[in-house]
Design a protein around this motif. Structure first.
Motif, PDB file in Angstrom:
ATOM      1  N   MET A  57      58.121 -63.280 -18.419  1.00 21.63           N
ATOM      2  CA  MET A  57      57.349 -64.296 -19.138  1.00 21.63           C
ATOM      3  C   MET A  57      56.523 -65.100 -18.138  1.00 21.63           C
ATOM      4  O   MET A  57      57.063 -65.770 -17.262  1.00 21.63           O
ATOM      5  CB  MET A  57      58.258 -65.247 -19.921  1.00 21.63           C
ATOM      6  CG  MET A  57      57.470 -66.299 -20.705  1.00 21.63           C
ATOM      7  SD  MET A  57      58.487 -67.652 -21.386  1.00 21.63           S
ATOM      8  CE  MET A  57      59.338 -66.807 -22.701  1.00 21.63           C
ATOM      9  N   ARG A  58      55.235 -65.030 -18.260  1.00 25.82           N
ATOM     10  CA  ARG A  58      54.356 -65.793 -17.383  1.00 25.82           C
ATOM     11  C   ARG A  58      54.447 -67.268 -17.746  1.00 25.82           C
ATOM     12  O   ARG A  58      54.493 -67.626 -18.919  1.00 25.82           O
ATOM     13  CB  ARG A  58      52.927 -65.287 -17.577  1.00 25.82           C
ATOM     14  CG  ARG A  58      51.945 -65.701 -16.507  1.00 25.82           C
ATOM     15  CD  ARG A  58      50.809 -64.695 -16.516  1.00 25.82           C
ATOM     16  NE  ARG A  58      49.705 -65.122 -15.683  1.00 25.82           N
ATOM     17  CZ  ARG A  58      48.547 -65.576 -16.146  1.00 25.82           C
ATOM     18  NH1 ARG A  58      48.361 -65.655 -17.444  1.00 25.82           N
ATOM     19  NH2 ARG A  58      47.582 -65.910 -15.327  1.00 25.82           N
ATOM     20  N   GLN A  89      59.275 -60.695  -5.840  1.00 23.96           N
ATOM     21  CA  GLN A  89      58.107 -60.142  -5.157  1.00 23.96           C
ATOM     22  C   GLN A  89      56.863 -60.100  -6.041  1.00 23.96           C
ATOM     23  O   GLN A  89      55.743 -60.262  -5.561  1.00 23.96           O
ATOM     24  CB  GLN A  89      58.426 -58.742  -4.632  1.00 23.96           C
ATOM     25  CG  GLN A  89      59.483 -58.732  -3.541  1.00 23.96           C
ATOM     26  CD  GLN A  89      59.742 -57.338  -3.012  1.00 23.96           C
ATOM     27  OE1 GLN A  89      59.263 -56.346  -3.565  1.00 23.96           O
ATOM     28  NE2 GLN A  89      60.504 -57.251  -1.930  1.00 23.96           N
ATOM     29  N   HIS A  90      57.047 -59.865  -7.319  1.00 27.91           N
ATOM     30  CA  HIS A  90      55.893 -59.758  -8.220  1.00 27.91           C
ATOM     31  C   HIS A  90      55.981 -60.838  -9.301  1.00 27.91           C
ATOM     32  O   HIS A  90      55.733 -60.569 -10.475  1.00 27.91           O
ATOM     33  CB  HIS A  90      55.843 -58.362  -8.850  1.00 27.91           C
ATOM     34  CG  HIS A  90      55.790 -57.251  -7.843  1.00 27.91           C
ATOM     35  ND1 HIS A  90      54.680 -57.007  -7.065  1.00 27.91           N
ATOM     36  CD2 HIS A  90      56.728 -56.349  -7.467  1.00 27.91           C
ATOM     37  CE1 HIS A  90      54.924 -55.981  -6.258  1.00 27.91           C
ATOM     38  NE2 HIS A  90      56.160 -55.567  -6.473  1.00 27.91           N
TER      39      HIS A  90
END
Length: 324
Positions: A57-58, A89-90
């Motif tokens: 979830m951004r 990491q992402h």
């Protein structure tokens, strides 16, 4: 894109954690919460952040908070979060900064931490000249502010590659819960227009829209048990607008006594209203289950359920709109 604005209170963070669970939302492509921390409690904050990061979830996180326990923060929170988030990491999150009264700290942190893709948040109308150096630097990707045709025109003239997001204080606020009740003077007070932004924000040339969900912009501390229990839930009106309905308890003559009975009265009204509606969500089911189990979950949990239901409803409406 919907950017619900949430503060770092326990029930708001719990709402985000529960929305991060498998199945709470089909995916997280249309919802991006904005979180303004209030508590300097790393474990509580990180539990919510971890849940959102783990599910993809951004979210946008305010890195220069100045309310609650952060009145004297000079950048420690920002540095602590950046240290914490390195293990992802992402990670899909947006560094956000309030610019109404803490713009100097925002500028220092953005430069010191070498941040890009930044979100600037103005909860009042903003003078773009005060942040012109940030806008010209190319590090700002999102600008959240109340509707302003003048600023819309300025941004277009400046040829900035900005995602402009309008934020509105939509929830109708009253002094007492009983003031939501229908009266001769206000015959429709228990049912009010909430928002139509999901329909018109693209037409109005915004990249997204934001509100404070079923809360208000004004920050309020929790109070005592209410005389009248009120459950606030949004639904879709006949013209596709989002409306909010206030479900109120009736046995209120004995002050704050028998809160469970009052909750059951309000929840029973919500159950009947949503019984055959397509916009009933799993959060409404959760509310009804509390009532049927004879359990009063507490004011914070009721607010949490209202927030989750609203976000689930808006997500569904955006999906429908994208599918047309």
């Amino acid at each position: 894109m919907y950017y619900p604005y949430l503060r770092g209170k326990q029930f708001e963070l719990l709402a985000l954690r529960e929305l991060s669970r498998n199945g709470a939302l089909p995916d997280y492509s249309r919802i991006c919460p904005i979180v303004e921390p209030l508590k300097d409690d790393s474990s509580t904050n990180q539990n919510a952040f971890s849940a959102m990061l783990d599910c993809g979830m951004r979210f946008a996180l305010v890195l220069n908070p100045f309310r609650g326990e952060f009145r004297r923060d000079t950048g420690k929170f920002a540095q602590d979060f950046l240290n914490y988030v390195q293990k992802y990491q992402h990670a899909s999150w947006i560094p956000a900064f309030l610019i109404d009264s803490n713009v100097d700290l925002a500028k220092r942190l953005i430069r010191k931490l070498n941040l890009e893709g930044v979100m600037l948040i103005a909860q009042e109308d903003v003078d773009l000249e005060k942040i012109r150096d940030l806008l010209d630097s190319g590090v700002v990707k999102y600008l959240v502010s109340p509707e302003s045709k003048m600023n819309m025109r300025k941004i277009q003239r400046m040829h900035l590659n900005l995602d402009l997001i309008r934020i509105d204080d939509k929830f109708p606020q009253v002094k007492r819960n009983n003031d939501y009740r229908n009266t001769k003077e206000s015959p429709n007070n228990e049912d009010q227009l909430f928002s139509e932004e999901y329909i018109f924000y693209k037409e109005d040339r915004y990249a997204g829209f934001s509100d404070y969900t079923l809360l208000t912009k004004d920050l309020a501390d929790g109070g005592a048990l209410p005389y009248v229990v009120a459950i606030h839930l949004t639904y879709v009106g006949k013209d596709a607008e989002i409306r909010v309905r206030h479900f109120l308890s009736d046995s209120n003559s004995n002050g704050r006594e028998n809160i469970q009975k009052k909750f059951a009265e309000a929840a029973e009204k919500a159950k009947k209203f949503f019984a055959k509606r397509w916009d009933r969500t799993a959060s409404v089911d959760e509310l009804v289950q509390f009532m049927e189990d004879g359990h009063y979950p507490g004011l914070g949990s009721i607010k949490k359920i209202s927030i989750k239901h609203h976000i689930q409803l808006v997500d569904h409406l955006l999906r429908e709109d994208d599918g047309r």
